[in-house]
Scaffold this motif. Structure first.
Motif, short mmCIF file in Angstrom:
data_model
loop_
_atom_site.label_atom_id
_atom_site.label_comp_id
_atom_site.label_asym_id
_atom_site.label_seq_id
_atom_site.Cartn_x
_atom_site.Cartn_y
_atom_site.Cartn_z
N ASP A 122 34.06 10.52 21.59
CA ASP A 122 34.44 10.27 20.19
C ASP A 122 33.34 10.74 19.24
N PHE A 123 32.08 10.48 19.61
CA PHE A 123 30.95 10.90 18.78
C PHE A 123 30.87 12.42 18.71
N GLU A 124 31.04 13.09 19.85
CA GLU A 124 31.02 14.56 19.88
C GLU A 124 32.13 15.13 18.99
N ASN A 125 33.31 14.54 19.05
CA ASN A 125 34.42 15.01 18.23
C ASN A 125 34.17 14.77 16.74
N GLU A 126 33.60 13.63 16.41
CA GLU A 126 33.25 13.33 15.02
C GLU A 126 32.29 14.38 14.47
N ILE A 127 31.32 14.76 15.28
CA ILE A 127 30.34 15.78 14.88
C ILE A 127 31.04 17.13 14.69
N SER A 128 31.86 17.52 15.66
CA SER A 128 32.56 18.81 15.61
C SER A 128 33.48 18.94 14.41
N ASP A 129 34.11 17.84 14.04
CA ASP A 129 35.10 17.86 12.96
C ASP A 129 34.48 17.87 11.56
N SER A 130 33.19 17.70 11.46
CA SER A 130 32.54 17.62 10.15
C SER A 130 31.84 18.92 9.78
N ASP A 131 31.99 19.35 8.52
CA ASP A 131 31.30 20.55 8.03
C ASP A 131 29.81 20.33 7.86
N LYS A 132 29.39 19.08 7.83
CA LYS A 132 27.97 18.76 7.63
C LYS A 132 27.36 18.05 8.83
N GLY A 133 28.12 17.92 9.92
CA GLY A 133 27.61 17.25 11.10
C GLY A 133 27.57 15.74 10.90
N CYS A 134 26.71 15.09 11.65
CA CYS A 134 26.56 13.64 11.58
C CYS A 134 25.17 13.33 11.03
N PHE A 135 25.13 12.82 9.79
CA PHE A 135 23.86 12.49 9.14
C PHE A 135 23.22 11.28 9.78
N LEU A 136 21.90 11.36 9.98
CA LEU A 136 21.13 10.26 10.54
C LEU A 136 19.78 10.19 9.86
N SER A 137 19.26 8.99 9.76
CA SER A 137 17.87 8.84 9.32
C SER A 137 16.97 9.19 10.51
N TRP A 138 15.70 9.34 10.26
CA TRP A 138 14.74 9.64 11.33
C TRP A 138 14.78 8.53 12.39
N ASN A 139 14.77 7.29 11.97
CA ASN A 139 14.80 6.18 12.93
C ASN A 139 16.11 6.13 13.70
N GLU A 140 17.22 6.41 13.03
CA GLU A 140 18.51 6.44 13.72
C GLU A 140 18.53 7.55 14.79
N LEU A 141 17.98 8.71 14.45
CA LEU A 141 17.92 9.82 15.39
C LEU A 141 17.06 9.45 16.59
N LYS A 142 15.91 8.87 16.34
CA LYS A 142 15.03 8.46 17.44
C LYS A 142 15.69 7.42 18.32
N ASN A 143 16.35 6.44 17.71
CA ASN A 143 17.03 5.39 18.48
C ASN A 143 18.20 5.96 19.29
N LEU A 144 18.96 6.88 18.69
CA LEU A 144 20.08 7.51 19.37
C LEU A 144 19.60 8.36 20.55
N SER A 145 18.51 9.05 20.37
CA SER A 145 18.03 10.00 21.39
C SER A 145 17.75 9.33 22.73
#
Length: 146
Positions: A54-77
Motif C-alpha cells: 500500500d505504501f509503495e502504491n501511495e508513493i507511485s501514485d503521487s506526482d510529488k512522492g511521499c513527503f517525510l521529515s528527517w526524523n520520519e525518514l530515519k524512523n521509517l528506514s
C-alpha cells in the motif's frame, strides 16, 4: 559543483550498505531539508496496519512522492528488512519537490538524491561535498564523479 558517489560495498554478492547507514552520514545536514520518497520496492513491517505494498502504491501514485521529515525518514528506514530499489530526494524548498522523467533534472534540482539500483549499488548525489567525502571515507567500494 555537486558530487556523486556510487557505493558498492557487498559481502557474498549482497549489498551491505543500508539506508540507515547512508542517513547517518548525511546527519546533521539532513535535518535542514524536506524529504520525499519517489519510488520504493522493499520488504518490512511498517506497523499501524500499513502494508509495504500500500505504501509503495501511495508513493507511485503521487506526482510529488511521499513527503517525510528527517526524523520520519530515519524512523521509517529502520522498519525495512530489505530495500531492493528506492529513490529518495531532499530539497531545501519543499515546493521544488516533484518527480522528473530524466536523471539530469533529478540530480540538478535537489540537494540530496539517494538512489538504490536493483539492490546492487547506491548512487548518492549531494550539493554538500562534505557529505560525499564522508561516504567515500566510510565505505570501501566507492566511485566518485561530478
Amino acid at each position: 559543483m555537486a558530487h556523486m558517489v556510487e557505493i558498492n560495498d557487498s559481502k557474498d554478492g549482497l549489498l551491505t550498505v543500508t539506508l540507515p547507514m547512508l542517513l547517518d552520514e548525511i546527519s546533521p545536514s539532513g535535518e535542514k531539508l524536506h524529504w520525499s520518497i519517489f519510488y520504493l520496492s522493499a520488504t518490512g513491517d511498517l506497523g499501524d496496519d500499513r502494508s509495504i505494498v500500500d505504501f509503495e502504491n501511495e508513493i507511485s501514485d503521487s506526482d510529488k512522492g511521499c513527503f517525510l521529515s528527517w526524523n520520519e525518514l530515519k524512523n521509517l528506514s529502520v522498519k525495512f528488512d530489505q530495500v531492493f530499489d528506492t529513490l529518495i530526494v531532499g530539497a531545501a524548498n519543499k515546493e521544488d519537490i516533484k518527480k522528473y522523467d530524466d536523471d539530469e533534472n533529478l540530480y540538478s534540482n535537489f540537494d540530496v538524491v539517494l538512489d538504490l539500483f536493483d539492490g546492487a549499488y547506491w548512487r548518492v548525489y549531494s550539493e554538500d561535498d562534505s557529505v560525499i567525502k564522508k561516504m567515500a571515507n566510510k565505505f570501501s567500494e566507492v566511485k566518485l564523479s561530478r
